[in-house]
Structure formats: structure tokens, C-alpha cells
Design an enzyme around this catalytic site. Structure first.
Site, PDB file in Angstrom:
ATOM      1  CE  LYS A  49      -3.425  -2.828   0.359  1.00 18.77           C
ATOM      2  NZ  LYS A  49      -4.174  -3.246  -0.835  1.00 18.77           N
ATOM      3  CE1 TYR A 264      -9.251  -9.627   3.053  1.00 19.36           C
ATOM      4  CE2 TYR A 264     -10.124  -9.541   5.293  1.00 19.36           C
ATOM      5  CZ  TYR A 264      -9.233  -9.100   4.344  1.00 19.36           C
ATOM      6  OH  TYR A 264      -8.314  -8.127   4.666  1.00 19.36           O
ATOM      7  CE1 TYR A 290      -5.780  -8.680   0.593  1.00 23.92           C
ATOM      8  CE2 TYR A 290      -5.057  -8.435   2.864  1.00 23.92           C
ATOM      9  CZ  TYR A 290      -5.954  -8.142   1.859  1.00 23.92           C
ATOM     10  OH  TYR A 290      -7.020  -7.319   2.109  1.00 23.92           O
TER      11      TYR A 290
END
Length: 335
Positions: A49, A264, A290
Site C-alpha cells: 500500500k 476472507y 494475502y
């Protein structure tokens, strides 16, 4: 690609390393594996990010914002890095967290990224139930702050809009330069795909340079058709923002959703194996949400013979190891 015309801050340490994974490659007996270490971007323990925030927070400064609003799941890597990047340039942050995962107890709710969010000075305004329209919740918060005389800048979850995706257009350029310097032919790029900004930016950047390198996104939450539709939509918008000619080719978007598992933030047995293998063979920490799922997908596809032995495959490590601490009980149970 004319990235220089977009406002950009310096928040990370680039270029990130492009390293071989010799032990894992030998263990799996498939293609030669490499890893792009975007866990080493340097901002508050790093992660992908940071690349997006260099463009997003620059846009916030350009617009004269005095507070940044963003959202994410409880153990959001994006939230941590947004708070850190905003702190670095003197902006306050107001955060909304979504309780997407409930089963891992107090560790999950208080440690890992949550601990760092507080240490970095972020203000968590609310913890909202799973399924909340988080974008609308941010807009409501922004309206409240405007009524108080503030000028908020809203960053979507994962920093995934065309401005944020520019960070991975830049990464595509960086990766191509590194491969040229190392005389490395890249046959495939693989990474975990969630909020879509990383994959969309990579695709736009690689297409703009006519590299021809295919990208495979391993979904961490959405079914294949939905994830591909979302990635394509953002890649096309990023393509337009770059001022590229023609339409972005739909066939460049490829996602595999076979490794999502229960949902998730819920690691599969393959996720846990991937965490152990990378740690014990290469000394690299993945994350349970992830990169663990992305690497699990890559490992399984190698075992199924998807790749040729003479291929060179680059895995993008998007960071997130701080989240491991939220999964302490699960990791201890697995030995």
C-alpha cells in the site's frame, strides 16, 4: 507512461529487492521462482500500500486536505500504512474498521496491525459489522467532518482507485528495469489479489510498456468472475488516467479463485503450509490473509504442472507479516 506528471510523495524505500527463491524452487521441483519484496517498502513495517499512498496522499496534499479517512478489515495492512504515511506528512487519520473475521478471539481484535494502528496515532472511529457498506460509511463520516469545518480526503479500501493503482504502474516499470539489470526473463507474475489495485496497476503498467508478461492474481476473497470484472474495471480506468490509447484488453485479466477457502481472512491448510515453507526454506515471513493464500495457490499450481521447469516466475510479496500476531492461536495449534 508519463508518471512524472502525477503528484507523488516519497514515503517508501524503492526499488524493493527482486530475489531468487532457490530453496523453494528445488523443493517444489518446478519453475525457477523469484520474489519481489514489497514487504520491504519500509513504511511502518512495509507493504504494497505504500506505493499507492505515495500518489494518494500527494493528491490529498494537492487538494488541501487536513484529515484522511479510510477503511479496512480489522487486521488491515492498508489502514496501518495509511496512518503511518499520513503521520509522516502531518495529517490526522480517521479510520473505520470492518469486523470481517470474528473467530480468532482477542488476539485478532487487539494485536498485530490493530496495535500498530494505535501506536501510529490513528483514530479508529468505529468497528462496523461485516457486510457494512464501508464506502458509504466513509462518505457519511466525511460529511460530518466537513460540517465541523474540516477538509477530509477519502481513500477507498486498499487504496484501490486509479490514483492508487499508479503505484503499481510504477512497480511494473521498476520490475522491468530490475529484470533487465539481472538479465532475467520473466515468464509470469503471480500475486494475491483482493481490492484489485495491485493487479490493475501491474496490468496497466506492463501493457503500456508492451512487455507481454502475463499476470496471475490469486483471489483472497471473491469468485473468479467477480474478481476479474473488478480488476478489469480498475485497470481500464487506470489505463485512461495514464492517457494510453485504445481500450485496455480484457484478456489480460486472469484470476484464480480456487484458494479462497472459507472466506476472507480465514487461512486454509495450504495457506499455513505456504507460511511454514517460506519461513523455513527462505527465511521470509508471509501473511495469513494475502500472501499466504497467494503463495499457496502458486505452490499448488506448480504441483499440478501449470508451469514449465524452464520458466521464471516472480511472486509479488505485498507484505502484511504484522498480521501474523493476530493469528497466534491458530499458528500455535498448527505447530
Amino acid at each position: 507512461m508519463h508518471l512524472a506528471r502525477f503528484p507523488r510523495l516519497s514515503l517508501g524505500q524503492f526499488p524493493t529487492p527482486l530475489e531468487a527463491l532457490p530453496n523453494l524452487s528445488r523443493f517444489l521441483g518446478g519453475p525457477t521462482l523469484y520474489i519481489k519484496r514489497d514487504d520491504n517498502t519500509g513504511l511502518a513495517s512495509g507493504g504494497n500500500k505504500t506505493r499507492k499512498l505515495e500518489f494518494l496522499l500527494a493528491d490529498a496534499v494537492r487538494q488541501g486536505a487536513d484529515v484522511v479517512i479510510t477503511q479496512g478489515a480489522t487486521q488491515s495492512n492498508h489502514v496501518r500504512q495509511t496512518i503511518a504515511g499520513a503521520a509522516k506528512i502531518g495529517l490526522k487519520t480517521q479510520i473505520l474498521l470492518e469486523r470481517r473475521v470474528e473467530k480468532f478471539g482477542e488476539d485478532y481484535q487487539r494485536s498485530g496491525n490493530v496495535l500498530l494502528d494505535n501506536l501510529l496515532g490513528g483514530t479508529v472511529v468505529d468497528h462496523l459489522p461485516a457486510g457494512t457498506d464501508m464506502q458509504q460509511a466513509m462518505e457519511t463520516l466525511a460529511d460530518t467532518l466537513r460540517a465541523q469545518g474540516h477538509k477530509p480526503y477519502v481513500i477507498p479500501g486498499g487504496g484501490s482507485n486509479p490514483i492508487g493503482a499508479l503505484g503499481y504502474v510504477a512497480c511494473a516499470e521498476e520490475l522491468l528495469y530490475q529484470s533487465s539489470q539481472q538479465r532475467l526473463r520473466i515468464d509470469r507474475i503471480v500475486h494475491a489479489t483482493g481490492s484489485t489495485g495491485t493487479q490493475a496497476g501491474l496490468l496497466a503498467g506492463l501493457e503500456a510498456t508492451n512487455s507481454g508478461i502475463p499476470v496471475l492474481g490469486i483471489s483472497v476473497r471473491a469468485p473468479r468472475a467477480k474478481q476479474e470484472e473488478n480488476v478489469y474495471a480498475l485497470a481500464a480506468r487506470t489505463w485512461q488516467l495514464l492517457g494510453a490509447r485504445g481500450e485496455f484488453p480484457r484478456d489480460r485479466v486472469v484470476v484464480n479463485s480456487d484458494y479462497v477457502g472459507e472466506g476472507y481472512g480465514l487461512p486454509t491448510s495450504g495457506t499455513l503450509e505456504a507460511l511454514r515453507l517460506l519461513a523455513q526454506l527462505e527465511g521470509i515471513l508471509l501473511d495469513p490473509v494475502y500472501t499466504g493464500k497467494g503463495m499457496a495457490g502458486l505452490i499448488d499450481l506448480i504441483r499440478k504442472g501449470l508451469f514449465k521447469k524452464d520458466e521464471h516466475v516472480v511472486f509479488i510479496h505485498t507484505g502484511g507479516s504484522a498480521g501474523l500476531f493476530g493469528y497466534r492461536q491458530l499458528l500455535e495449534q498448527q505447530g
